[in-house]
Write an enzyme that holds these catalytic residues in place. Structure first.
Site, short mmCIF file in Angstrom:
data_model
loop_
_atom_site.label_atom_id
_atom_site.label_comp_id
_atom_site.label_asym_id
_atom_site.label_seq_id
_atom_site.Cartn_x
_atom_site.Cartn_y
_atom_site.Cartn_z
N GLY A 1 20.95 33.93 -4.57
CA GLY A 1 20.77 32.80 -5.50
C GLY A 1 20.01 33.46 -6.79
O GLY A 1 20.17 33.39 -7.63
N ASP B 1 21.39 45.29 -0.62
CA ASP B 1 21.97 43.86 -0.15
C ASP B 1 22.99 44.24 0.76
O ASP B 1 23.78 44.89 0.75
CB ASP B 1 22.64 42.94 -1.23
CG ASP B 1 22.90 41.58 -0.70
OD1 ASP B 1 23.02 41.30 0.72
OD2 ASP B 1 22.69 40.42 -1.32
N GLN C 1 27.85 28.01 -4.23
CA GLN C 1 27.16 26.60 -5.15
C GLN C 1 26.19 27.07 -6.03
O GLN C 1 25.67 26.50 -6.88
CB GLN C 1 26.66 25.55 -3.98
CG GLN C 1 25.65 24.73 -4.40
CD GLN C 1 24.08 25.14 -3.82
OE1 GLN C 1 24.00 26.18 -3.58
NE2 GLN C 1 23.36 24.02 -3.88
N ARG C 2 25.56 28.24 -5.83
CA ARG C 2 24.48 28.78 -6.55
C ARG C 2 24.68 30.29 -6.87
O ARG C 2 23.93 30.60 -7.92
CB ARG C 2 23.21 28.41 -6.15
CG ARG C 2 23.18 29.09 -4.60
CD ARG C 2 22.13 28.71 -3.60
NE ARG C 2 21.92 29.29 -2.46
CZ ARG C 2 22.74 29.41 -1.51
NH1 ARG C 2 23.87 28.44 -1.61
NH2 ARG C 2 22.80 30.12 -0.38
N ASN D 1 12.88 35.11 2.66
CA ASN D 1 12.01 35.04 3.75
C ASN D 1 10.73 35.71 3.72
O ASN D 1 10.48 36.69 2.97
CB ASN D 1 12.67 35.86 4.89
CG ASN D 1 12.93 37.26 5.08
OD1 ASN D 1 12.12 37.87 5.28
ND2 ASN D 1 14.06 37.49 4.42
N CYS E 1 16.60 28.12 2.95
CA CYS E 1 17.34 27.40 2.25
C CYS E 1 18.48 26.72 2.76
O CYS E 1 18.90 25.70 2.42
CB CYS E 1 17.63 28.07 0.82
SG CYS E 1 16.47 28.39 -0.10
N CYS F 1 24.28 26.30 16.88
CA CYS F 1 23.95 26.02 15.26
C CYS F 1 25.43 26.83 14.50
O CYS F 1 26.21 26.77 15.07
CB CYS F 1 22.85 26.69 15.16
SG CYS F 1 22.63 28.52 15.17
#
Length: 378
Positions: free
Chosen positions: A42, A63, A73-74, A132, A194, A335
């Site tokens: 993001g 990364d 979306q971002r 985080n 997020c 989850c």
């Protein structure tokens, strides 16, 4: 190394060079600059795009993740065709397409205390795009120990923050760092990430662009960086504040520590194992009509996108809703990926002595990949 601008670069950066305070000298400083961007998501997406466009000559990208549908979306560096690809490698390809006059190095790895100093020492400035607290403190402490500037930003829902930490003062001292502002992390679970709390899609673009601006100011010496100041932005009310940040004599950083432990989070190796069930086993139970309870500990908005018809009890409410978990039959807790559900199981076992809880290994992601591709992974 020659940092003189070529005719092609002079033409490309003409609008920078036309700024009196910036000029050719400022652009050459950008070309010579070395910036390590930790995270290409993001915040990292706009930071990387604008640093590359601006002509920062040497960029490192840390990364380990791959592109997911829910990123798009971002995370504006990526497209639908990039889903499943390495974020760092995809980012490098996109940035070089934007500006071929760059040297971009990819580190497809987690940023850990084992590799932090080695990575940071190769660069002048670090742009922290992490999400985080353990990594945020690790980035800060590494920059302090290595004597590097840490350009910090964070985002959550409608709110963003930007600051410049460990900035060199004229007298040779360093400005405040992240620990001067937040000596201790918040209690575990108090601040959702997020994925759980959400983030307005344009917010990383706004805050990440500010973060890139601070990096450029630090590299060129043009303007006044946000050293000793914390910029706060609320997109919902479109209000801003700037708070003073002061160095504290109590802030002492002498080594890199166990940041998971410092933030009250156990590393996977330290966590108590939980009983697991695979998506294939769960599917068999469903087909056979076995007697079991299925609990979903994600958030309501996630449940609305994709679910397995389990009972929704969000992670933050499981202790208060412990009476809803059966003790008379097997209970499968799931989850999106299996992380939050494992946490819920440990909490229930520790507080209430449950011994019949099973974590769905891989969660919704594994179900979509291995059982039913029609279930969205969002």
């Amino acid at each position: 190394m020659n940092h003189n601008l070529s005719p092609a670069e002079m033409a490309r950066y003409a609008r920078h060079i036309a700024i009196p305070e910036f000029g050719i000298a400022g652009q050459e400083k950008l070309k010579a600059g070395r910036v390590l961007v930790i995270g290409s998501g993001g915040l990292g997406s706009p930071v990387l795009l604008y640093l590359a466009a601006a002509g920062v000559g040497n960029i490192g990208i840390v990364d380990f993740d791959v592109v997911d549908d829910s990123n798009l979306q971002r995370q504006v560096l990526f497209t639908t065709d990039d889903v499943g690809k390495s974020k760092a490698e995809t980012a490098k390809e996109r940035l070089l397409a934007l500006n071929p006059h760059l040297n971009i190095t990819v580190f497809k790895t987690r940023f850990t205390r084992e590799n932090a100093l080695e990575l940071v020492n190769q660069y002048d400035v670090v742009a922290d795009g992490t999400d985080n607290f353990p990594t945020r403190y690790l980035v800060n402490d590494t920059c302090v120990l290595a004597g590097k500037v840490n350009v910090y930003a964070s985002i959550f829902q409608f709110e963003g923050q930007v600051s410049v930490f460990n900035y060199p003062n004229a007298d040779g001292t360093r400005g405040p760092n992240y620990r001067d502002m937040f000596p201790e992390p918040p209690p575990p679970g108090l601040v959702p990430n997020c994925a759980e709390g959400g983030v307005l899609g344009v917010l990383p673009g706004i805050i990440g662009s500010m973060q890139a601006s601070e990096v450029i100011k630090v590299l060129t010496g043009v303007g006044e960086p946000l050293a000793g100041r914390l910029f706060l932005f609320d997109a919902a009310s479109f209000t801003t504040r700037i708070l003073k940040v002061h160095s504290s004599p109590d802030t002492k950083i002498t080594e890199l520590i166990n940041y998971e432990q410092f933030c009250g989070l156990e590393s996977p190796a330290d966590q108590k194992p939980v009983k697991e069930i695979t998506v294939q086993e769960l599917n068999e139970w469903m087909v056979q009509g076995a007697d079991f309870q299925l609990i979903d500990v994600r958030e309501p908005h996630e449940y609305a996108i994709a679910n397995l018809d389990g009972e929704l009890i969000p992670l933050g409410t499981v202790a208060a809703a412990a009476h809803k978990f059966s003790k008379d039959k097997k209970v499968v807790v799931h989850c999106r990926s299996g992380v939050r559900s494992a946490k819920a199981i440990r909490e229930l076992e520790g507080l209430f002595g449950f011994d019949n809880l099973y974590n769905l290994k891989g969660g919704i992601l594994a179900w979509s990949q291995e059982i039913d591709a029609a279930v969205p992974t969002y």
